[in-house]
Design a protein around this motif. Structure first.
Motif, short mmCIF file in Angstrom:
data_model
loop_
_atom_site.label_atom_id
_atom_site.label_comp_id
_atom_site.label_asym_id
_atom_site.label_seq_id
_atom_site.Cartn_x
_atom_site.Cartn_y
_atom_site.Cartn_z
N ASN A 1 72.57 32.44 22.66
CA ASN A 1 73.63 31.43 23.05
C ASN A 1 74.97 32.84 23.38
OD1 ASN A 1 76.53 30.18 22.58
ND2 ASN A 1 76.09 29.39 20.59
N PRO A 2 75.59 32.89 24.05
CA PRO A 2 75.94 34.09 24.59
C PRO A 2 77.31 33.99 23.58
CG PRO A 2 75.91 31.91 26.24
CD PRO A 2 75.54 31.62 25.46
N GLU A 3 77.67 32.78 23.01
CA GLU A 3 79.33 32.63 22.15
C GLU A 3 78.16 34.21 21.04
OE1 GLU A 3 80.22 29.50 20.85
OE2 GLU A 3 81.19 28.65 22.68
N GLU A 4 77.09 34.03 20.48
CA GLU A 4 76.40 35.15 19.75
C GLU A 4 75.90 36.71 20.08
OE1 GLU A 4 74.00 32.49 17.80
OE2 GLU A 4 74.80 30.83 17.07
N CYS A 5 75.50 36.58 21.47
CA CYS A 5 75.45 37.98 22.25
C CYS A 5 76.64 38.63 22.56
CB CYS A 5 74.18 37.28 22.81
SG CYS A 5 73.48 36.29 22.20
N PHE B 1 64.00 27.01 22.50
CA PHE B 1 64.10 27.40 21.22
C PHE B 1 65.62 28.22 21.87
CE2 PHE B 1 60.11 25.65 22.51
CZ PHE B 1 59.16 26.15 21.23
N ILE B 2 66.28 28.35 20.78
CA ILE B 2 66.98 29.30 20.63
C ILE B 2 67.07 30.80 19.86
CG2 ILE B 2 70.26 29.87 20.30
CD1 ILE B 2 68.91 27.72 22.58
N ASN B 3 67.19 31.61 21.08
CA ASN B 3 66.97 33.26 20.02
C ASN B 3 68.00 33.41 19.15
OD1 ASN B 3 64.50 34.86 20.63
ND2 ASN B 3 65.03 33.39 22.85
N ASN B 4 68.14 34.32 18.01
CA ASN B 4 69.45 34.38 17.10
C ASN B 4 69.96 36.11 17.89
OD1 ASN B 4 71.05 34.29 15.28
ND2 ASN B 4 69.73 34.39 13.51
N CYS B 5 70.99 35.96 17.72
CA CYS B 5 72.07 37.56 18.75
C CYS B 5 72.03 38.01 17.19
CB CYS B 5 72.39 36.96 19.56
SG CYS B 5 71.25 36.38 20.90
N SER B 6 72.20 37.16 16.23
CA SER B 6 73.11 37.72 15.11
C SER B 6 72.84 38.93 14.76
CB SER B 6 73.34 36.42 14.15
OG SER B 6 71.17 36.43 13.99
N GLY B 7 73.72 40.04 14.15
CA GLY B 7 73.64 40.82 14.00
C GLY B 7 72.90 42.46 14.99
#
Length: 456
Positions: free
Chosen positions: A103-107, A28-34
């Motif tokens: 994903n650290p790259e997105e957060c 399960f990958i949480n979306n950090c976009s935005g």
């Protein structure tokens, strides 16, 4: 409006259904976009926090692995009467939550966050030997990595029951146990593992232990038995904590004063028993020893019978026997100087064996007092036969010259009396020597025992 109400009220129901479904993906990958330039918004994990009542797994048939470790930072107290070990621990628990990953790259490069434990599912790990109320402070936080690994540390003041063996007090070593287990989850739901090797736990605990008082940490070992309650089987890890008492305080305050008093009591045998000063001196020492025991009673364990209590009892008994022997010898010497009683034949034979082993054989009664070669004792009221005869003068001397047979009889009586006095005096000396040797043997044995126990 109605759709929004349905979403808020029905979401937990659909969440439970989704958790109970089998065979779903474990990722399960949480979306950090935005989320913004400051990282993840707290609202991103709201859906995860709502699941804290459930064990964080994607398949409930798979048990959750909880790795535990601890650091013992202080040994606070050991209560021999209540059989309790009080210590301070830092307990660490590590487990995975597959629903908290990002994903650290997105957060914004965030790899670790801290979350209040009130928002997370926590394993119900407890210590089986714990005998007090858990006073863990509230409002603690846990660290969560981007891979979903949760690391939770909490301080604990542990009062655990421990079977204490105080026979070798103050040179005793204790082996207490700390058993970590789950209260609710069986082996089908939770398994326990080691976050660190046991030698790492022992070395870290020895390095940071903050108390330099009565106890020191020797080592920590572990075992992994299973606990069965009825048809349920629980996983658990048992740690064996070995501690040792520092005996220096008790050696200085208990053993050394007692040894000094016993040594002084032994030296008092050099005081002449016939002078009458030895008995009062020994009575004073005996009273002082009793006062010493009363003052040091608080340092002794209140339960059980340790070896040091046996030592004190032997010291007291030896001093009492020495006092009684002194009283008996003083009375015997007083009686010997006034009206010496005849010595029994068995006692005379025993005295002969002690003084002259080569002559230790049955003899005729008329010869048993010859050949001892005993020196004359100079006691108050006792005079040599020659001196007594030499002082006879005047009319008494003329009377004795007229009756040579009577003079010979009196001289023989005085000689026999003096010989009996010498026998009783030597008997008293032998008794003093035997008791003095017993003192020396007891002191030597005590010193050797203390050295052996201290070094082992």
């Amino acid at each position: 409006m109605e759709g929004s109400w349905f979403h808020k009220e029905r979401f937990p129901f659909f969440l439970v259904l989704s958790l109970l479904l089998q065979g779903r993906s474990s990722t399960f990958i949480n979306n950090c976009s935005g989320s913004g330039q400051h990282g993840m918004y707290p609202t991103v994990l709201d859906s995860v926090f709502d699941r804290k009542a459930f064990r964080p797994v994607t398949n409930f048939s798979i048990p959750t692995l909880v790795n535990i470790s601890f650091t013992m930072s202080a040994i606070l107290d050991v209560d021999e009467q209540l059989q309790l070990l009080s210590s301070f621990l830092w307990l660490e628990m590590v487990w995975d939550n597959p629903f908290i990953r990002w994903n650290p790259e997105e957060c914004e490069g965030i790899t670790k966050i801290s979350v209040a434990t009130k928002n997370l599912w926590l394993p119900d790990i407890f210590i089986v030997e714990f005998m007090d109320v858990d006073k863990t402070p509230k409002g603690l936080t846990a660290y969560i990595s981007n891979e979903g690994r949760i690391r939770y540390k909490k301080p604990m003041k542990v009062a655990s029951i421990c079977s204490l063996d105080i026979f070798y007090f103050p040179f005793d070593q204790q082996n207490c146990t700390l058993t970590f287990s789950s209260f609710l989850y069986t082996v089908e739901n939770m398994l326990l593992g080691m976050e660190k090797e046991v030698w790492e736990i022992a070395d870290t605990s020895r390095d940071i232990v903050q108390t330099h008082g009565e106890w020191e940490l020797l080592g920590i070992n572990k075992a992994t038995p299973k606990m069965s309650l009825g048809t349920s089987l629980y996983d658990q890890i048992t740690f064996y904590v070995a501690i040792r008492r520092r005996p220096r305080l008790y050696i200085i305050n208990l053993l050394l004063p007692s040894g000094f008093l016993i040594a002084i009591d032994a030296i008092s045998f050099y005081l002449p028993a016939e002078s009458g000063n030895r008995a009062p001196f020994k009575i004073t020492l005996l009273l002082g020893y009793n006062v010493f025991l009363l003052m040091m009673n608080d340092l002794l364990p209140t339960s059980g019978t340790p070896l040091i209590s046996v030592y004190f009892a032997l010291c007291l008994s030896l001093m009492v026997v020495s006092l009684l022997e002194t009283i008996f010898i003083t009375y015997l010497l007083h009686l010997a100087t006034t009206q010496p009683p005849p010595m029994p034949q068995w006692l005379h034979s025993l005295l002969l064996c002690c003084t002259s082993p080569r002559k230790c054989y049955p003899t005729a009664p008329q010869k048993r007092n010859k050949g001892l070669g005993l020196p004359s004792a100079h006691l108050p009221g006792v005079k040599e036969p020659v001196e007594l005869v030499g002082k006879v003068s005047g009319p008494r001397e003329a009377e004795l010259n007229e009756c040579p047979g009577s003079t010979r009889v009196q001289q023989e009586d005085e000689t026999q009396k003096q010989h009996l006095v010498n026998l009783w005096v030597q008997f008293s000396h032998i008794m003093d020597t035997l008791l003095f040797c017993l003192y020396l043997l007891f002191m030597a044995t005590s010193v050797v025992t203390v050295i052996i126990l201290w070094n082992t």
